[in-house]
Design a protein around this motif. Sequence first.
Motif, PDB file in Angstrom:
ATOM      1  N   ASN A 138       0.850  -1.183   0.000  1.00 29.93           N
ATOM      2  CA  ASN A 138       0.000   0.000   0.000  1.00 29.93           C
ATOM      3  C   ASN A 138       0.889   1.236   0.000  1.00 29.93           C
ATOM      4  OD1 ASN A 138      -1.791   2.056   0.454  1.00 29.93           O
ATOM      5  ND2 ASN A 138      -2.597   1.265   2.379  1.00 29.93           N
ATOM      6  N   LEU A 139       0.881   1.962  -1.104  1.00 26.02           N
ATOM      7  CA  LEU A 139       1.752   3.133  -1.262  1.00 26.02           C
ATOM      8  C   LEU A 139       1.069   4.423  -0.846  1.00 26.02           C
ATOM      9  CD1 LEU A 139       3.319   2.308  -4.747  1.00 26.02           C
ATOM     10  CD2 LEU A 139       4.111   1.634  -2.479  1.00 26.02           C
ATOM     11  N   GLY A 140      -0.177   4.334  -0.360  1.00 28.19           N
ATOM     12  CA  GLY A 140      -0.900   5.535   0.009  1.00 28.19           C
ATOM     13  C   GLY A 140      -1.486   6.241  -1.203  1.00 28.19           C
ATOM     14  N   PHE A 141      -2.227   7.322  -0.940  1.00 25.83           N
ATOM     15  CA  PHE A 141      -2.888   8.078  -2.002  1.00 25.83           C
ATOM     16  C   PHE A 141      -1.872   8.632  -2.988  1.00 25.83           C
ATOM     17  CE2 PHE A 141      -4.513  12.024  -3.794  1.00 25.83           C
ATOM     18  CZ  PHE A 141      -5.808  11.711  -4.164  1.00 25.83           C
ATOM     19  N   ALA A 142      -0.845   9.301  -2.468  1.00 25.04           N
ATOM     20  CA  ALA A 142       0.134   9.940  -3.352  1.00 25.04           C
ATOM     21  C   ALA A 142       0.954   8.917  -4.114  1.00 25.04           C
ATOM     22  CB  ALA A 142       1.051  10.852  -2.535  1.00 25.04           C
ATOM     23  N   GLY A 143       1.500   7.919  -3.411  1.00 30.56           N
ATOM     24  CA  GLY A 143       2.350   6.937  -4.073  1.00 30.56           C
ATOM     25  C   GLY A 143       1.617   6.161  -5.148  1.00 30.56           C
ATOM     26  N   GLY A 144       0.369   5.772  -4.857  1.00 30.35           N
ATOM     27  CA  GLY A 144      -0.406   5.026  -5.845  1.00 30.35           C
ATOM     28  C   GLY A 144      -0.740   5.850  -7.068  1.00 30.35           C
ATOM     29  N   HIS A 145      -1.271   7.057  -6.841  1.00 29.62           N
ATOM     30  CA  HIS A 145      -1.621   7.909  -7.986  1.00 29.62           C
ATOM     31  C   HIS A 145      -0.372   8.341  -8.760  1.00 29.62           C
ATOM     32  CE1 HIS A 145      -5.912   8.325  -8.066  1.00 29.62           C
ATOM     33  NE2 HIS A 145      -6.000   8.766  -6.830  1.00 29.62           N
ATOM     34  N   ASN A 146       0.741   8.552  -8.077  1.00 31.39           N
ATOM     35  CA  ASN A 146       1.967   8.932  -8.785  1.00 31.39           C
ATOM     36  C   ASN A 146       2.372   7.875  -9.803  1.00 31.39           C
ATOM     37  OD1 ASN A 146       2.275  11.404  -7.553  1.00 31.39           O
ATOM     38  ND2 ASN A 146       3.813  10.712  -6.083  1.00 31.39           N
ATOM     39  N   ARG A 147       2.171   6.610  -9.452  1.00 35.94           N
ATOM     40  CA  ARG A 147       2.486   5.531 -10.394  1.00 35.94           C
ATOM     41  C   ARG A 147       1.650   5.699 -11.665  1.00 35.94           C
ATOM     42  NH1 ARG A 147       6.618   1.795  -9.259  1.00 35.94           N
ATOM     43  NH2 ARG A 147       5.380  -0.104  -9.266  1.00 35.94           N
ATOM     44  N   ALA A 148       0.380   5.993 -11.506  1.00 36.48           N
ATOM     45  CA  ALA A 148      -0.497   6.167 -12.673  1.00 36.48           C
ATOM     46  C   ALA A 148      -0.150   7.430 -13.448  1.00 36.48           C
ATOM     47  CB  ALA A 148      -1.956   6.208 -12.211  1.00 36.48           C
ATOM     48  N   ILE A 149       0.168   8.504 -12.745  1.00 31.51           N
ATOM     49  CA  ILE A 149       0.498   9.763 -13.409  1.00 31.51           C
ATOM     50  C   ILE A 149       1.704   9.586 -14.328  1.00 31.51           C
ATOM     51  CG2 ILE A 149       1.346  12.107 -13.032  1.00 31.51           C
ATOM     52  CD1 ILE A 149      -0.365  12.127 -10.447  1.00 31.51           C
ATOM     53  N   VAL A 150       2.736   8.923 -13.814  1.00 34.84           N
ATOM     54  CA  VAL A 150       3.940   8.695 -14.627  1.00 34.84           C
ATOM     55  C   VAL A 150       3.597   7.875 -15.864  1.00 34.84           C
ATOM     56  CG1 VAL A 150       6.194   7.564 -14.655  1.00 34.84           C
ATOM     57  CG2 VAL A 150       5.523   8.940 -12.681  1.00 34.84           C
ATOM     58  N   HIS A 151       2.799   6.801 -15.687  1.00 36.69           N
ATOM     59  CA  HIS A 151       2.370   5.993 -16.840  1.00 36.69           C
ATOM     60  C   HIS A 151       1.612   6.851 -17.851  1.00 36.69           C
ATOM     61  CE1 HIS A 151       3.564   1.905 -15.823  1.00 36.69           C
ATOM     62  NE2 HIS A 151       3.127   2.075 -14.591  1.00 36.69           N
ATOM     63  N   ALA A 152       0.704   7.695 -17.363  1.00 37.55           N
ATOM     64  CA  ALA A 152      -0.119   8.509 -18.258  1.00 37.55           C
ATOM     65  C   ALA A 152       0.734   9.512 -19.036  1.00 37.55           C
ATOM     66  CB  ALA A 152      -1.194   9.227 -17.456  1.00 37.55           C
ATOM     67  N   LEU A 153       1.647  10.174 -18.346  1.00 40.80           N
ATOM     68  CA  LEU A 153       2.501  11.149 -19.028  1.00 40.80           C
ATOM     69  C   LEU A 153       3.391  10.472 -20.054  1.00 40.80           C
ATOM     70  CD1 LEU A 153       3.568  13.529 -16.100  1.00 40.80           C
ATOM     71  CD2 LEU A 153       1.660  13.776 -17.698  1.00 40.80           C
ATOM     72  N   ASP A 154       3.864   9.267 -19.737  1.00 42.06           N
ATOM     73  CA  ASP A 154       4.677   8.525 -20.702  1.00 42.06           C
ATOM     74  C   ASP A 154       3.891   8.189 -21.966  1.00 42.06           C
ATOM     75  OD1 ASP A 154       6.871   8.593 -19.063  1.00 42.06           O
ATOM     76  OD2 ASP A 154       6.607   6.566 -18.263  1.00 42.06           O
ATOM     77  N   ARG A 155       2.577   8.112 -21.839  1.00 40.35           N
ATOM     78  CA  ARG A 155       1.720   7.800 -22.988  1.00 40.35           C
ATOM     79  C   ARG A 155       1.180   9.048 -23.677  1.00 40.35           C
ATOM     80  NH1 ARG A 155       2.101   3.800 -19.670  1.00 40.35           N
ATOM     81  NH2 ARG A 155       1.622   1.638 -20.202  1.00 40.35           N
ATOM     82  N   GLY A 156       1.733  10.207 -23.305  1.00 41.54           N
ATOM     83  CA  GLY A 156       1.390  11.433 -24.004  1.00 41.54           C
ATOM     84  C   GLY A 156       0.207  12.191 -23.456  1.00 41.54           C
ATOM     85  N   ALA A 157      -0.201  11.931 -22.208  1.00 41.47           N
ATOM     86  CA  ALA A 157      -1.350  12.629 -21.642  1.00 41.47           C
ATOM     87  C   ALA A 157      -1.055  14.119 -21.478  1.00 41.47           C
ATOM     88  CB  ALA A 157      -1.720  12.012 -20.292  1.00 41.47           C
ATOM     89  N   ASP A 158      -2.048  14.953 -21.829  1.00 42.59           N
ATOM     90  CA  ASP A 158      -1.959  16.391 -21.595  1.00 42.59           C
ATOM     91  C   ASP A 158      -2.539  16.767 -20.234  1.00 42.59           C
ATOM     92  OD1 ASP A 158      -0.949  17.128 -24.271  1.00 42.59           O
ATOM     93  OD2 ASP A 158      -2.908  16.398 -24.929  1.00 42.59           O
TER      94      ASP A 158
END
Length: 469
Positions: free
Chosen positions: A62-82
């Motif tokens: 359990n990475l907490g709210f920030a750690g978990g969402h940060n994982r998704a944010i990095v994935h999204a930005l790598d896929r070109g999310a604006d």
Amino acid sequence: MRIWASVLHWGKPEDTWAAVASLRASERPPDGILVIDNAAEKALDPLRAREAGVELHRECANLGFAGGHNRAIVHALDRGADAVLLLNNDATLAPRALGFLERALEEDPSIGILAPCVRDASPPHRIQSAGIRLHIGSGRMRLRHHGREALPPGPEIEDVDAVSGAAILVTRAAIERVGLLRPEYFAYFEEVDWCLRARAAGLRVALHRGAEARHRARAVRGGEGAARTAYYATRNHIRCLDRNAPRGPVQRAIRAAGVAALNLLFALRGPERGALLAAVREGIRDARRRVFGPHPDHPGARFAPPLPEGSAPRVAAVVLAWNRLSDTLKCLESLAAAKTPGLEVILVDNASREPVASAVRERFPNVRVIVNAENLGYAGGNNVGLRHALALEADYVFVLNNDAVVAPDAIDELVRLLEHDTAVAAVGARVMQYEVPDRMYGAVGTLAYNPRLIHLEGLHADDLEPFSR
């Protein structure tokens, strides 16, 4: 504009699937949906995730709210999310909400963070949060229009101090300017911190009155969950203010006392006053001592994700000894039990009068022993060990007093954090009293650091020979 969504799974799978269904039913659906299973007890079904057209990532802790969402944010930005939409798994987004939010961002690029009005999921769908007002001087925080059934008249896009993390849309430009969520909070106030950083960087933080989300937040009335919430809310409230609105010692103390008083009053209204009051006091203490991350009693919680498969950074431990042979041997026993693969242990005997070096060589043949010809003090002695650690090309160096022992997984936890956030140069451990393990000694005394971000001054390689053998 390419928009990706992040849903953090923790709790009931049916809540998470309802959140995903609301995104897929949007008139303007996200370009991609990432679901982070934050090591929930009830894991999500990968087959159902594929059928729903979402990317599912299961964390080992359990990475907490920030750690978990940060994982998704990095994935999204790598896929070109604006832009990236963060949605609680116990929340749903109205069909037109994402379209409203997108148009507002396209019309005003100065908006960095934008959120819908968050309402209760249950009728009559009263407002939970129409943004947040935060008084920096006193620390008083209020959810705007909380409990009302309708918003008062006002502009469609309204500037606020912060927004609720239940549903929040953040632009790529904002993330690149202010960084990711800070995992040190673990739970509560990380989105407030994010908003304050965005505003300080000159970006707008706003509420879109026409966009709505419904949130099935359940009030935690008692038990361990309520105490944990009280702890994080108290500690992180003080931390958020200190980080984003620093004051002088007197003003900071007065503000922290005000925050503490508000949380203590809340605890007194709870059904289990004793446990809640103890949690608030612990939160105040940890904020004062600057101890953050997940509470050590939080089951399954970790500050940072595990290292990738096959990744094994070189780690060296430096122990400085001056007499106290018995303590030194206990310290080395704890390092021998550490779970860190390939750990190199360096003992620096700072001209002890006791036979520390010979005893260590006999009992721990794998430990590298260095004997200083004279006592160089704490800094000079440790510098000798640090130089040897760097000569071994260690990626990380762990410094430990010889009168301390380390938990088997402690070094791994510190290394994981340093690997996860390359902007962190040094990280310390929570230090408990040896005789009374439940009582904290301090938040300093052990240290792991990244040599690439810290330049050592003091002894140089040429200085080692006269002092050591």
